[in-house]
Scaffold this active site. Structure first.
Site, PDB file in Angstrom:
ATOM      1  N   HIS A 126      -9.149  32.048  42.180  1.00  0.00           N
ATOM      2  CA  HIS A 126      -8.092  33.256  42.078  1.00  0.00           C
ATOM      3  C   HIS A 126      -6.981  33.089  42.924  1.00  0.00           C
ATOM      4  O   HIS A 126      -7.402  32.474  43.913  1.00  0.00           O
ATOM      5  CB  HIS A 126      -8.843  34.523  42.855  1.00  0.00           C
ATOM      6  CG  HIS A 126      -9.877  35.335  41.608  1.00  0.00           C
ATOM      7  ND1 HIS A 126      -9.558  35.694  40.522  1.00  0.00           N
ATOM      8  CD2 HIS A 126     -11.200  35.166  41.781  1.00  0.00           C
ATOM      9  CE1 HIS A 126     -10.298  36.268  39.925  1.00  0.00           C
ATOM     10  NE2 HIS A 126     -11.535  35.967  40.745  1.00  0.00           N
ATOM     11  N   CYS A 140      -4.154  31.805  38.694  1.00  0.00           N
ATOM     12  CA  CYS A 140      -2.915  32.942  38.046  1.00  0.00           C
ATOM     13  C   CYS A 140      -1.781  32.403  39.003  1.00  0.00           C
ATOM     14  O   CYS A 140      -2.015  32.336  40.178  1.00  0.00           O
ATOM     15  CB  CYS A 140      -3.501  34.381  38.413  1.00  0.00           C
ATOM     16  SG  CYS A 140      -4.908  35.126  37.650  1.00  0.00           S
TER      17      CYS A 140
END
Lengths: 374, 640
Positions: free
Chosen positions: A146, A188
């Site tokens: 993440h 991301c």
């Protein structure tokens, strides 16, 4: 001399052959560093699949540093222990039988990651946990998890920023710890992580641009989590076709997973790289080929190792037989006096001291003072 | 006078030289005898196999042995001038698998691999550089850190003593490491720290988390299991990591330490997908010095690798009471390890004397009896070094099929439990319960507790009660903890009355840690390692105190000193304790709040001090301005 005399193995026969020793010449010392942090909602870490590909293309386990933050395979919630699958049809167990994880669980921290990169580890760190690269090594770093604009999360409690990473690479460059470095990140807004690099000979790939999210590929309905990220899935599909002698170059790697497949736009950065990406082979980073030169000279093996001299105890006329220690010697334990580290005065010392003081007082000044006290 | 003295000295010299010659002649003869013995020993396997065909492996073994003997003889003659003749360092490797069906329908498989090596790492002036069967990585570790004994185990799951009986080699959940260093070590703590780091690299485990905050020096437990006489507990270190997980990455380096790897012999059965799909999995490495032969005059180093696994009836067995090697390990045995001198599979058939409980196939005529854990057990033996064990299909797949329900299992004589009582996040109580199930014998047990420093024990609340009466321990050793330096260590020797339950309780208070000391998942809790209960349990059958080379490995692990009792170690459950956990988002909250307060407060104050007010006339719209312009020209009063 014959090999059989040199190596004495009962049970194994050697035909009488003369071995000419090959003179290996390691052309590139390829150091492949694999860093991965498991995506907390992904059962599959692309790491193991990369491990398989990198293994297949020739890099030995001693040249791979693997960091897994979570124990997925042997977790009690895994219905098939010691297995991790990359595809929902469960055909290939990517955890394999041979995996060696160097940093696992709580050891995967930003500090340890940066220490491995820069080489500033405590002296007692074992070799398998070090990045033993030099100025002729090509390094591949793969990170997943993440992340956001300018950071990557570690263990849900700390982050590594793009500036720290850039500084770490600069330290590596100053210390001549790499020749060329390929950095792949699948999170991301991954492109933000390579924006700040400033050291030469770095090439970077990311799965999404700033402002975009990287998405995951397939869910496993049995467990309820996703198996792999889209970018990694297509990257691995691409690597399936690469074999040790393949001539595929970096431009092909940049074309992996266009927006139509990945939904996010993969990005790359090559301005710091001195060679033209079109001339850089994929196997420069993903594989390892050793050049072997065969020599025709014979080497004489010296006589076998001198057997050790028998222990001096046997030269005595009377040999004492050694004994095992008693496992629970009750009598000895009960009479064991614990070592007293602090010295305490003997019991009743204070009481006796005060009695003495009072006695001396009343001796000198007479008994008549007693009524003042009581 | 001088002549006499010369004469006397000459006589002395003559006597001494004759003695020397005599001893060297003796030793030369001994060397010859040794080589002859070796020849005879190598001949015996041939006799055993005389009825069947001689297996290829045996032939090679014999040839290997005979070349050994030739070498030895040559060495013997070469060094006969030296006082003592040399003997080549010999390695020996044995492997065995014991399968014990349990009463609950589960099955217990215990692998033991033993490498015996005739050399002394700690010999002065001897640098060992020639390794054969003994793994080089461990050999270098032993000599570098002057280790006398090393015991390390990795376990997943908890051994249920009440349902499964006693294991052959007990181990606590997580990782456990205890090491005896040699007397010559000057800095034991430094060696310990480096040793844990090196072992964490070898076994791919986080053993580097072992430091002084979880290491203890037991004063009476964990006596050495190998040879030795002096036991100064300053050279012993013990640590456990209850949180350590065991997975394929720990099994892989463990398998690489075996001489045959996982390619031949019993180790082909060790496949991780099946081994970790079990109720209990424990792999251990034990290194210690043992007697080289029956007279026990010299030392040899023994490396034992043990793997204990219990397969569950319902998860791995799919509910059917039928077990086979293929069902358990998804492999069958095809050959013995060529480097092994003995390779055997034992199946415990003590509860099945007439075959009424389960049926074992293929049938084997070999039976063996052994006294292990205080009980005489009968085993069917499958010798993998003989070709006829593998039958027509060249593979051995043992099959155990249950026919009826078994009776009650004998209750184990010693059993221990531990739990945390209390409520809230401030105080609590640790209860350790030890059961003595022997009907009429009392025996002493040594209880060792190592509690981390953040559970502050109140030792004045320590109570030991048996049968609702106070039971005063005959020996107590307590070392209090030092915050962030040392854990608590409590060792007690308690006499357990027969057929009773003894309860040890102690209260504690939970400490608040510094916020950087919390793990990333603090709400999971903090682990407290298992207690260790060591005891000499009275045995029902006389134990064998003689040390013989032919003993099966599972009965020769713990040295037996007397016939009437056997040594057993029981581990309790580890505890999971919640510590008061702060809210980790507080630093962020505090920064936001403080910045807001400062901004609002300072901003207002600054404005109050520096703001001036001016009267400002509003500007007229355009139409009115034009009208004003015209009015100014006309000289008429302006609009506002």
């Amino acid at each position: 001399m014959e090999l059989r005399e040199f190596i004495n193995f009962p049970g194994l026969t050697f035909p009488g052959l003369k071995i000419t020793l090959l003179k290996p010449d390691i052309f590139f010392k390829q150091w492949y560093s694999w860093y991965s942090k498991i995506h907390s909602s992904h059962l599959e870490s692309p790491l193991e699949v990369f491990h398989n590909h990198v293994y297949r293309l020739g890099i030995p386990d001693s040249h791979i540093v693997l960091m897994l933050a979570d124990d997925m395979a042997c977790n009690y919630r895994n219905p098939k222990p010691a297995t991790v699958f990359s595809h929902k049809n469960m055909e290939l167990n990517v955890y394999g039988d041979d995996v060696e994880v160097d940093y696992r669980g709580y050891e995967v921290t930003v500090e340890n990651f940066l220490r491995v990169l820069t080489g500033r580890l405590p002296p007692s760190t074992p070799r398998s946990k070090r990045l033993l690269s030099d100025d002729r090594s090509n390094i591949l770093i793969y990170l997943t998890g993440h992340g956001g604009n300018g950071f990557l999360k570690f263990q849900d409690s700390e982050e590594i920023s793009n500036m720290e990473l850039a500084d770490a690479f600069e330290q590596m460059w100053q210390k001549r710890r790499y020749n060329e470095l390929l950095f792949i990140i699948d999170t991301c807004q991954g492109a933000s992580m390579y924006e700040r690099f400033y050291s030469p000979n770095l090439m970077a790939l990311a799965s999404s641009q700033v402002g975009e999210d990287s998405l995951s590929h397939q869910p496993d309905l049995g467990i309820g989590v996703h198996l792999m990220d889209k970018y990694t899935f297509y990257l691995l599909e691409f690597l399936e076709e690469v074999h040790p002698a393949s001539q595929a170059n970096m431009n092909d790697l940049f074309k992996v997973c266009p927006q139509s497949q990945c939904v996010s736009t993969p990005g790359h950065r090559t301005d710091l790289f001195q060679r033209d990406p079109g001339s850089v082979l994929i196997t420069d980073f993903f594989g390892s080929v050793r050049k072997v030169e065969i020599t025709k000279d014979t080497i004489n093996l010296t006589s076998p190792v001198e057997p050790p001299i028998k222990r001096s105890g046997s030269s005595d006329i009377q040999i004492e037989s050694l004994t095992y220690v008693d496992q629970l010697p009750v009598a000895e334990i009960i009479h064991q006096k614990p070592k007293q580290k602090d010295w305490h005065p003997p019991d009743g010392f204070i009481l006796g001291l005060w009695t003495l003081i009072l006695l001396v007082f009343f001796q000198t000044y007479g008994i008549k003072h007693l009524k003042h006290i009581f | 006078m001088a002549a006499h003295r010369c004469g006397l000295s000459l006589v002395f010299i003559l006597i001494f030289s004759s003695l020397a010659c005599h001893s060297s002649c003796d030793s030369l003869e001994n060397a010859n005898e040794d080589t002859e013995e070796k020849q005879s020993v190598s001949d015996t396997p041939r006799e055993v196999n005389s009825d069947g065909s001689i297996a290829a492996e045996d032939l090679n073994e014999r040839r290997g042995r005979s070349t050994d003997a030739e070498l030895d003889r040559r060495d013997g003659t070469r060094t006969s001038e030296a006082l003592t003749p040399a003997a080549a360092a010999r390695d020996e490797f044995q492997e065995e698998l014991v399968i014990r069906p349990l009463h609950s329908g589960d099955i217990y498989a215990s692998f033991q691999f033993r490498t015996l090596w005739d050399t002394d790492f700690l010999q002065e002036g001897q640098k060992v550089s020639h390794y054969r069967l003994f793994p080089k990585s461990l050999g270098q570790v032993l000599s570098k850190f002057s280790v006398r004994e090393l015991h390390i185990s990795f376990t997943q799951g908890f051994w249920r003593t009440m349902q499964w009986g006693q294991p052959f080699i007990p181990s606590p959940p997580g990782a456990e490491l205890w090491v005896w260093f040699h007397d010559t070590v000057s800095d034991v703590d430094g060696n310990w720290k480096e040793l844990t780091n090196v072992l964490s690299g070898i076994f791919c485990a986080s053993l580097n988390f072992i430091d002084l905050t979880n290491t203890v020096q037991p004063s009476a437990s964990f006596k050495p299991l190998g040879l030795g006489n002096a036991t100064d507990h300053r050279f012993l270190r013990y640590a456990t990591l209850p949180r350590e997980i065991v997975c394929t990455e720990n099994l892989t380096p463990w398998k690489k330490l075996l001489p045959c790897g996982s390619k031949a012999g019993l180790a082909v059965l060790l496949k991780s997908e099946k081994l970790f799909h079990s109720s209990f999995h424990s792999q251990a490495v034990h290194i210690r010095p043992v007697c080289q032969d029956e007279q026990c005059t010299s030392k040899a180093w023994e490396l034992r690798q043990t793997l204990n696994v219990v397969f569950d009836l319902y998860t791995a067995g799919q509910g059917k009471k039928e077990w086979s090697l293929f069902k358990m390990f998804s492999r069958t045995l095809t050959e013995a390890c060529p480097l092994a001198t003995s390779s055997k599979v034992y199946v415990d058939i003590t509860d099945n004397p007439e075959g009424e409980l389960f049926e074992l196939s293929p049938a084997t005529p070999l039976l063996s009896q052994a006294v292990v854990l205080g009980d005489r057990r009968t085993y069917s033996v499958f010798d993998l070094t003989r070709a006829e064990t593998f039958g027509q299909l060249r593979s051995l797949n043992l099959l155990l099929r249950w026919k009826g329900d078994g009776g009650e299992m004998l209750r184990p004589l010693l059993h221990a439990e531990r739990y945390v009582a209390g409520f809230g996040l401030q105080t609590g109580e640790i209860h350790t319960v030890i059961y003595n199930n022997h009907p009429y014998r009392a025996f002493p047990v040594l209880l060792m507790d190592s509690v981390p420093w953040y559970l502050q024990l109140y030792i004045h609340t320590l109570t030991v009660t048996s049968k609702s009466r106070d039971n005063k321990p005959s020996y107590i050793h307590y070392q209090p903890a030092k915050d962030r330096h040392r854990p608590h260590l409590l060792e007690m020797l308690i006499q357990l009355p027969p057929h009773s339950m003894t309860e040890v309780t102690v209260q504690f208070e939970r400490a608040l840690l510094k916020w950087t000391e919390y793990t990333p998942d603090p709400n999971h809790g903090f682990y407290v390692g298992s207690s260790v209960v060591s005891a000499l349990v009275p045995s029902m059958v006389a134990m064998n105190t003689n040390f013989t080379q032919d003993q099966p490995l599972f009965s020769s692990f713990v040295p037996v000193k007397e016939e009437s009792s056997y040594f057993v170690r029981v581990y309790t459950e580890p505890l999971l304790v919640n510590l008061p956990t702060p809210d980790f988002s507080m630093p962020y909250n505090v920064i936001c709040l403080t910045c807001t307060v400062v901004a609002v407060g300072y901003g207002s104050f600054y404005n109050l001090l520096t703001r001036t007010f001016q009267v400002d006339e509003p500007s007229l719209p355009l139409a009115k301005r034009l009208a004003n312009l015209i009015r100014r020209i006309r000289g008429v009063p302006l609009l506002t």
